[in-house]
Design a protein around this motif. Sequence first.
Motif, short mmCIF file in Angstrom:
data_model
loop_
_atom_site.label_atom_id
_atom_site.label_comp_id
_atom_site.label_asym_id
_atom_site.label_seq_id
_atom_site.Cartn_x
_atom_site.Cartn_y
_atom_site.Cartn_z
N THR A 5 -28.79 60.68 31.66
CA THR A 5 -29.72 61.70 31.16
C THR A 5 -29.26 62.12 29.77
O THR A 5 -28.13 62.56 29.59
N THR A 6 -30.16 62.00 28.79
CA THR A 6 -29.77 62.18 27.39
C THR A 6 -30.65 63.21 26.70
O THR A 6 -31.86 63.24 26.89
N VAL A 7 -30.01 64.05 25.88
CA VAL A 7 -30.72 65.00 25.03
C VAL A 7 -30.45 64.62 23.58
O VAL A 7 -29.31 64.32 23.20
N LEU A 8 -31.48 64.63 22.76
CA LEU A 8 -31.36 64.24 21.35
C LEU A 8 -31.74 65.39 20.44
O LEU A 8 -32.82 65.98 20.58
N PHE A 9 -30.82 65.73 19.51
CA PHE A 9 -31.13 66.66 18.43
C PHE A 9 -31.22 65.86 17.13
O PHE A 9 -30.22 65.31 16.65
N ALA A 10 -32.40 65.79 16.56
CA ALA A 10 -32.60 65.06 15.30
C ALA A 10 -33.73 65.73 14.54
O ALA A 10 -34.91 65.47 14.80
N SER A 11 -33.39 66.60 13.62
CA SER A 11 -34.40 67.36 12.88
C SER A 11 -35.15 66.48 11.87
O SER A 11 -36.29 66.76 11.53
N ASP A 12 -34.48 65.42 11.39
CA ASP A 12 -35.11 64.48 10.46
C ASP A 12 -36.05 63.56 11.25
O ASP A 12 -35.60 62.80 12.10
N ILE A 13 -37.33 63.64 10.97
CA ILE A 13 -38.32 62.92 11.78
C ILE A 13 -38.14 61.41 11.70
O ILE A 13 -38.31 60.69 12.70
N THR A 14 -37.72 60.91 10.53
CA THR A 14 -37.51 59.47 10.39
C THR A 14 -36.36 59.00 11.27
O THR A 14 -36.46 58.00 11.98
N LYS A 15 -35.24 59.74 11.21
CA LYS A 15 -34.09 59.41 12.04
C LYS A 15 -34.43 59.59 13.52
O LYS A 15 -33.96 58.83 14.38
N ARG A 16 -35.23 60.59 13.81
CA ARG A 16 -35.61 60.86 15.20
C ARG A 16 -36.34 59.66 15.80
O ARG A 16 -36.02 59.20 16.89
N ILE A 17 -37.31 59.14 15.05
CA ILE A 17 -38.09 57.99 15.52
C ILE A 17 -37.19 56.78 15.71
O ILE A 17 -37.28 56.05 16.71
N SER A 18 -36.30 56.56 14.73
CA SER A 18 -35.38 55.42 14.80
C SER A 18 -34.44 55.53 15.99
O SER A 18 -34.19 54.55 16.70
N LEU A 19 -33.90 56.74 16.22
CA LEU A 19 -32.98 56.94 17.33
C LEU A 19 -33.67 56.78 18.68
O LEU A 19 -33.12 56.17 19.61
N ILE A 20 -34.88 57.31 18.79
CA ILE A 20 -35.64 57.17 20.04
C ILE A 20 -35.84 55.69 20.35
O ILE A 20 -35.64 55.24 21.49
N SER A 21 -36.22 54.93 19.32
CA SER A 21 -36.45 53.50 19.51
C SER A 21 -35.18 52.79 19.95
O SER A 21 -35.21 51.96 20.89
N THR A 22 -34.06 53.11 19.31
CA THR A 22 -32.78 52.48 19.66
C THR A 22 -32.36 52.81 21.07
O THR A 22 -31.95 51.94 21.85
N LEU A 23 -32.45 54.10 21.44
CA LEU A 23 -32.03 54.53 22.76
C LEU A 23 -32.92 53.93 23.85
O LEU A 23 -32.42 53.53 24.92
N ARG A 24 -34.22 53.84 23.58
CA ARG A 24 -35.12 53.23 24.55
C ARG A 24 -34.81 51.74 24.72
O ARG A 24 -34.79 51.21 25.83
N THR A 25 -34.54 51.07 23.60
CA THR A 25 -34.23 49.64 23.64
C THR A 25 -32.97 49.37 24.47
O THR A 25 -32.87 48.36 25.17
N LEU A 26 -32.01 50.31 24.37
CA LEU A 26 -30.75 50.14 25.09
C LEU A 26 -30.82 50.61 26.54
O LEU A 26 -29.80 50.62 27.24
N GLY A 27 -32.01 51.02 26.99
CA GLY A 27 -32.19 51.31 28.41
C GLY A 27 -32.16 52.77 28.80
O GLY A 27 -32.15 53.08 30.00
N ILE A 28 -32.14 53.69 27.83
CA ILE A 28 -32.16 55.13 28.16
C ILE A 28 -33.58 55.52 28.58
O ILE A 28 -34.51 55.46 27.78
N VAL A 29 -33.72 55.92 29.83
CA VAL A 29 -35.03 56.30 30.35
C VAL A 29 -35.22 57.81 30.33
O VAL A 29 -36.26 58.32 29.94
N LYS A 30 -34.16 58.52 30.76
CA LYS A 30 -34.23 59.98 30.82
C LYS A 30 -33.84 60.57 29.47
O LYS A 30 -32.74 61.06 29.27
N LEU A 31 -34.77 60.50 28.54
CA LEU A 31 -34.51 60.97 27.17
C LEU A 31 -35.34 62.21 26.89
O LEU A 31 -36.56 62.19 27.00
N HIS A 32 -34.65 63.30 26.51
CA HIS A 32 -35.32 64.56 26.17
C HIS A 32 -35.02 64.86 24.71
O HIS A 32 -33.86 65.02 24.32
N VAL A 33 -36.06 64.94 23.91
CA VAL A 33 -35.91 65.15 22.46
C VAL A 33 -36.22 66.59 22.12
O VAL A 33 -37.33 67.08 22.43
#
Length: 405
Positions: A5-33
């Motif tokens: 279960t993962t929580v992400l703090f990323a105020s920069d929208i560009t980095k946020r999108i990139s991080l979400i994509s990376t975490l999803r690709t690596l198998g993180i399902v329970k992601l709360h942004v």
Amino acid sequence: MKTLTTVLFASDITKRISLISTLRTLGIVKLHVYNSDYNIPTPFPLLNDLDIVVCDSFSNLEEFKKFTSLLNRFDFFTVIESEKLNKALKWGIKKLLINSKKYHGGYYRDAIAEPQMFSLLNKTATLKKIQQHNNTDHKYWTTETPQYISTQNIPDSENQDTDNLVVLYRPRFNLSTNKICGMRALPFHINSDKELILLSDDSKPHDGANSNLNAFIKTFNQGIQLHRHVRNMGETLSFTYTINPASLQEKDFSANLIKQIHHSGVPFNEIILEITGAGELHIDTQTINNITTLTYYNVQLSLCDFGICSTSIQILSELPFSSLKVTPYLTKRLHHSTHYNIMKFLVSMASTLNVKLIADGVKTEQQRTNLQCLGVDIAEGDFYHKPMHADRVLSLILEIQSINQ
């Protein structure tokens, strides 16, 4: 990774999108942004457990407080940080993790690489398995001491009266330019014989905390007004205020101070808080939050009387100081080779740590010359000026300006 279960703090929208994509690709399902666009009273209210908090960036301190609330809510999780995170927030996260016994999993680069992130996530998954099998074993937590307690003996003294407080100011000089670079605010009280007595920080822990804090507040209120006048005269000087470590444990201390500085219009980086060695310095959650807030806004921290407190080195290693003020005991003994070499060592140490070295108690031309030759940054003492009233400070600045014209 599906169980993390993962929580992400990323105020920069560009980095946020990139991080979400990376975490999803690596198998993180329970992601709360966390999204600061939505005002959520309790962050992530649907979470029953938490394994990872990714700290990429925070838009403000209010958002950082949402992260802090997770520390209190969950018994155990791992933090992964961006290497580019704000320096003050990095320090705050480190100390909060130590204090709350959470784990730091490592850093990732700004250009997010999937292999690097996978390695960090894999470490977290391994740590989760260990923690599940041994909830009471602390050997996998950080080995750093969660708090620092001074062993200094605190002398007894009576509560000091701040009702008749008078603030005087002692100029500080840059030894490279021989020009005034700052003012140190000194609180005095008037005794029954109408004498000015410098307020001491050596108060009893059970009765001195409020007295010290009240003295600081009154000193700061007067000092900030003079600071504004000085800036209106076109001069840029730092103003230094002595603070007892106990004040850093006061709730909202830093928030109230930041509001006052902001309202005054004085730049934050021109305020220096000089932390004394009196009392115990507890690195608890409130202290960490106060220091993180202060340094986030670039308020400077200085360690007072470096060299006489037996725990100065430990204090220095714990807090993000920007300067060290050397005890007058060393300044007045520079004619001895041993003390001269000690000061030489301190200059080298300060340079390595990237902090300024301030010499207190300069009384003679020879002391000033020795300090200048050694490479000490700033000096103050009776050789330059005795403590003076605010009106005299303004007169002194006018005199200097007329000479430089």
